[in-house]
Design a protein around this motif. Sequence first.
Motif, PDB file in Angstrom:
ATOM      1  N   GLU A  95      -9.773 -15.781   4.046  1.00  0.00           N
ATOM      2  CA  GLU A  95      -8.509 -16.377   4.505  1.00  0.00           C
ATOM      3  C   GLU A  95      -8.456 -16.446   6.033  1.00  0.00           C
ATOM      4  O   GLU A  95      -8.031 -17.445   6.617  1.00  0.00           O
ATOM      5  CB  GLU A  95      -7.333 -15.567   3.960  1.00  0.00           C
ATOM      6  CG  GLU A  95      -7.182 -15.616   2.441  1.00  0.00           C
ATOM      7  CD  GLU A  95      -8.197 -14.745   1.689  1.00  0.00           C
ATOM      8  OE1 GLU A  95      -8.372 -14.958   0.470  1.00  0.00           O
ATOM      9  OE2 GLU A  95      -8.819 -13.848   2.322  1.00  0.00           O
ATOM     10  N   GLN A 108      -3.024 -26.109  13.488  1.00  0.00           N
ATOM     11  CA  GLN A 108      -1.657 -25.846  13.044  1.00  0.00           C
ATOM     12  C   GLN A 108      -1.256 -24.407  13.343  1.00  0.00           C
ATOM     13  O   GLN A 108      -0.100 -24.133  13.706  1.00  0.00           O
ATOM     14  CB  GLN A 108      -1.530 -26.168  11.558  1.00  0.00           C
ATOM     15  CG  GLN A 108      -1.661 -27.660  11.265  1.00  0.00           C
ATOM     16  CD  GLN A 108      -1.764 -27.982   9.790  1.00  0.00           C
ATOM     17  OE1 GLN A 108      -2.047 -27.111   8.961  1.00  0.00           O
ATOM     18  NE2 GLN A 108      -1.555 -29.242   9.436  1.00  0.00           N
ATOM     19  N   LEU A 109      -2.195 -23.475  13.196  1.00  0.00           N
ATOM     20  CA  LEU A 109      -1.934 -22.083  13.527  1.00  0.00           C
ATOM     21  C   LEU A 109      -1.645 -21.936  15.020  1.00  0.00           C
ATOM     22  O   LEU A 109      -0.702 -21.221  15.424  1.00  0.00           O
ATOM     23  CB  LEU A 109      -3.137 -21.223  13.130  1.00  0.00           C
ATOM     24  CG  LEU A 109      -3.020 -19.715  13.317  1.00  0.00           C
ATOM     25  CD1 LEU A 109      -1.955 -19.148  12.390  1.00  0.00           C
ATOM     26  CD2 LEU A 109      -4.355 -19.041  13.047  1.00  0.00           C
ATOM     27  N   ARG A 112       1.862 -23.022  15.765  1.00  0.00           N
ATOM     28  CA  ARG A 112       2.880 -22.019  15.395  1.00  0.00           C
ATOM     29  C   ARG A 112       2.896 -20.845  16.363  1.00  0.00           C
ATOM     30  O   ARG A 112       3.944 -20.228  16.576  1.00  0.00           O
ATOM     31  CB  ARG A 112       2.635 -21.527  13.967  1.00  0.00           C
ATOM     32  CG  ARG A 112       2.801 -22.610  12.906  1.00  0.00           C
ATOM     33  CD  ARG A 112       2.873 -22.028  11.509  1.00  0.00           C
ATOM     34  NE  ARG A 112       1.631 -21.403  11.074  1.00  0.00           N
ATOM     35  CZ  ARG A 112       0.618 -22.033  10.494  1.00  0.00           C
ATOM     36  NH1 ARG A 112       0.698 -23.347  10.304  1.00  0.00           N
ATOM     37  NH2 ARG A 112      -0.463 -21.388  10.104  1.00  0.00           N
ATOM     38  N   ALA A 113       1.749 -20.536  16.951  1.00  0.00           N
ATOM     39  CA  ALA A 113       1.658 -19.401  17.869  1.00  0.00           C
ATOM     40  C   ALA A 113       1.927 -19.790  19.319  1.00  0.00           C
ATOM     41  O   ALA A 113       1.978 -18.920  20.190  1.00  0.00           O
ATOM     42  CB  ALA A 113       0.271 -18.764  17.762  1.00  0.00           C
ATOM     43  N   GLN A 255      -0.104 -13.770  15.410  1.00  0.00           N
ATOM     44  CA  GLN A 255       0.391 -14.773  14.467  1.00  0.00           C
ATOM     45  C   GLN A 255      -0.289 -14.621  13.112  1.00  0.00           C
ATOM     46  O   GLN A 255       0.360 -14.718  12.060  1.00  0.00           O
ATOM     47  CB  GLN A 255       0.145 -16.172  15.026  1.00  0.00           C
ATOM     48  CG  GLN A 255       0.709 -17.311  14.175  1.00  0.00           C
ATOM     49  CD  GLN A 255       2.230 -17.368  14.206  1.00  0.00           C
ATOM     50  OE1 GLN A 255       2.849 -16.972  15.201  1.00  0.00           O
ATOM     51  NE2 GLN A 255       2.840 -17.848  13.131  1.00  0.00           N
ATOM     52  N   MET A 256      -1.598 -14.372  13.125  1.00  0.00           N
ATOM     53  CA  MET A 256      -2.322 -14.227  11.868  1.00  0.00           C
ATOM     54  C   MET A 256      -1.844 -13.001  11.105  1.00  0.00           C
ATOM     55  O   MET A 256      -1.668 -13.044   9.879  1.00  0.00           O
ATOM     56  CB  MET A 256      -3.830 -14.159  12.138  1.00  0.00           C
ATOM     57  CG  MET A 256      -4.395 -15.457  12.690  1.00  0.00           C
ATOM     58  SD  MET A 256      -6.188 -15.450  12.954  1.00  0.00           S
ATOM     59  CE  MET A 256      -6.766 -15.639  11.251  1.00  0.00           C
ATOM     60  N   GLN A 258       1.121 -11.670  11.352  1.00  0.00           N
ATOM     61  CA  GLN A 258       2.485 -11.983  10.907  1.00  0.00           C
ATOM     62  C   GLN A 258       2.468 -12.828   9.639  1.00  0.00           C
ATOM     63  O   GLN A 258       3.346 -12.684   8.769  1.00  0.00           O
ATOM     64  CB  GLN A 258       3.212 -12.726  12.033  1.00  0.00           C
ATOM     65  CG  GLN A 258       4.647 -13.119  11.713  1.00  0.00           C
ATOM     66  CD  GLN A 258       5.267 -13.903  12.865  1.00  0.00           C
ATOM     67  OE1 GLN A 258       5.028 -13.609  14.031  1.00  0.00           O
ATOM     68  NE2 GLN A 258       6.051 -14.923  12.534  1.00  0.00           N
ATOM     69  N   GLU A 259       1.457 -13.691   9.508  1.00  0.00           N
ATOM     70  CA  GLU A 259       1.362 -14.570   8.339  1.00  0.00           C
ATOM     71  C   GLU A 259       0.585 -13.946   7.183  1.00  0.00           C
ATOM     72  O   GLU A 259       0.296 -14.611   6.185  1.00  0.00           O
ATOM     73  CB  GLU A 259       0.728 -15.900   8.752  1.00  0.00           C
ATOM     74  CG  GLU A 259       1.580 -16.675   9.751  1.00  0.00           C
ATOM     75  CD  GLU A 259       1.038 -18.060  10.070  1.00  0.00           C
ATOM     76  OE1 GLU A 259       0.130 -18.527   9.346  1.00  0.00           O
ATOM     77  OE2 GLU A 259       1.533 -18.683  11.024  1.00  0.00           O
ATOM     78  N   GLY A 260       0.216 -12.667   7.339  1.00  0.00           N
ATOM     79  CA  GLY A 260      -0.438 -11.964   6.246  1.00  0.00           C
ATOM     80  C   GLY A 260      -1.922 -12.218   6.128  1.00  0.00           C
ATOM     81  O   GLY A 260      -2.525 -11.964   5.076  1.00  0.00           O
ATOM     82  N   ILE A 261      -2.540 -12.717   7.218  1.00  0.00           N
ATOM     83  CA  ILE A 261      -3.993 -12.951   7.217  1.00  0.00           C
ATOM     84  C   ILE A 261      -4.595 -12.319   8.475  1.00  0.00           C
ATOM     85  O   ILE A 261      -5.152 -13.007   9.326  1.00  0.00           O
ATOM     86  CB  ILE A 261      -4.335 -14.455   7.148  1.00  0.00           C
ATOM     87  CG1 ILE A 261      -3.449 -15.274   8.136  1.00  0.00           C
ATOM     88  CG2 ILE A 261      -4.214 -14.985   5.744  1.00  0.00           C
ATOM     89  CD1 ILE A 261      -3.862 -16.732   8.243  1.00  0.00           C
TER      90      ILE A 261
END
Length: 415
Positions: A95, A108-109, A112-113, A255-256, A258-261
């Motif tokens: 992931e 896209q990541l 968001r960050a 960010q990763m 925070q997004e569970g990855i």
Amino acid sequence: MKVLVIGKGGREHALVWKLAQDERIEAIFAAPGNPGIGELATCVPVGETEIAELVAFAKEEAIDWTIVGPEAPLVEGVVNAFQAAGLNIFGPTREAAAIEGSKQFAKQLMDRAGIPTADYAVFTDENAAIAYVERQGAPIVIKADGLAAGKGVTVAETIESAREAIRHVFSGEYGEQSSVVIEECLVGEECSLMAFVHEDIVVPMVLSQDHKRAFDGDKGPNTGGMGAYSPLPQFNEERLTQEAVERILQPLVDQMAQEGIPFTGFLYAGLMLTANGPSVIEFNARFGDPETEVILPRLETPLLSVIETLMEGRVPRLSWSLQAAVGVVLAADGYPESPETGRELTLAFPKDLLVFHAGTKKADGLLKSAGGRVFVCVGLGDSPREAAEKVYANIPEQSGLFYRKDIAQKAIRTV
């Protein structure tokens, strides 16, 4: 301790070379490895994406740590499989490795960050992508969305070359690709910043600079890299590294998480140094190649100690040599489009060079070329000029191989 390195190229040879200096490590294995790696480790006939077999081998040999070199096994989930089997492995999960496996996901990541990067658009239709390019104009950057072994990026100087690059993506030249990412062409000088990462901990390495174009003067097609060097005296490295960590690497890993990855492993950021500061060209989920071959010779801290400290949730202290390292790739004629392989290699390398095998094999008792990039030769010196002079004075001639003769010139002209 027993360590397994997954991979078979110059990057993995450099990893094995560095691990072999650690007195705590009693045995090193490489899957599948190469003839150069075989001089330092036991090569195992298991492919780098044969995940079930890799897990079985690590269990059978009671491997203490596995380190992943290339991107393909990461994207296919080798870390997930090792973790499920209760085995220690250093690298991102499937992931998290999507930051390299999908350029669309990475862009896209970054959005968001709030990470600085080039404006972009994503297309799944060839005609729509070509129409967009015709509206935007050139120069423009065309990227295959998925893995492309470092060769799926075209900096198109003309509309026609952009159209051709888009057609190549959708024709399957880089493997099965369902989409293309088209970016504005950023202006500036490039550099590579890699870091040891575990969840929210980011420990930057020293900077390096890759040379992507095939020929001198940054001419010719993009390749996986024709050489690299470190340090970069043309920049204030301390300030640039701090800015890149604060604006790019730390926001990404936060960010990763925070997004569970959450990301664990070697994180690579390809940066363009624009008038507005560093901007991301790409992220990789592993050590860069050929950057690894000039970074690890400068690392004085044992590599496995860095990894163990990090995985315990502590920040390792890194010690770096003040020496410069200049690495030159010896590539097969025809690289990158159609490299000639299977040529007998008769080079005799002097002891003054570090030589990493990138694309070699043993056949009928002979050493032969087995890839586009065949060797990476590294010279060390008290300055980039001295390191470059050492490497270029000692590269032996071999028919069927070529190399750039201007690696590190930007640094040499600066000092």
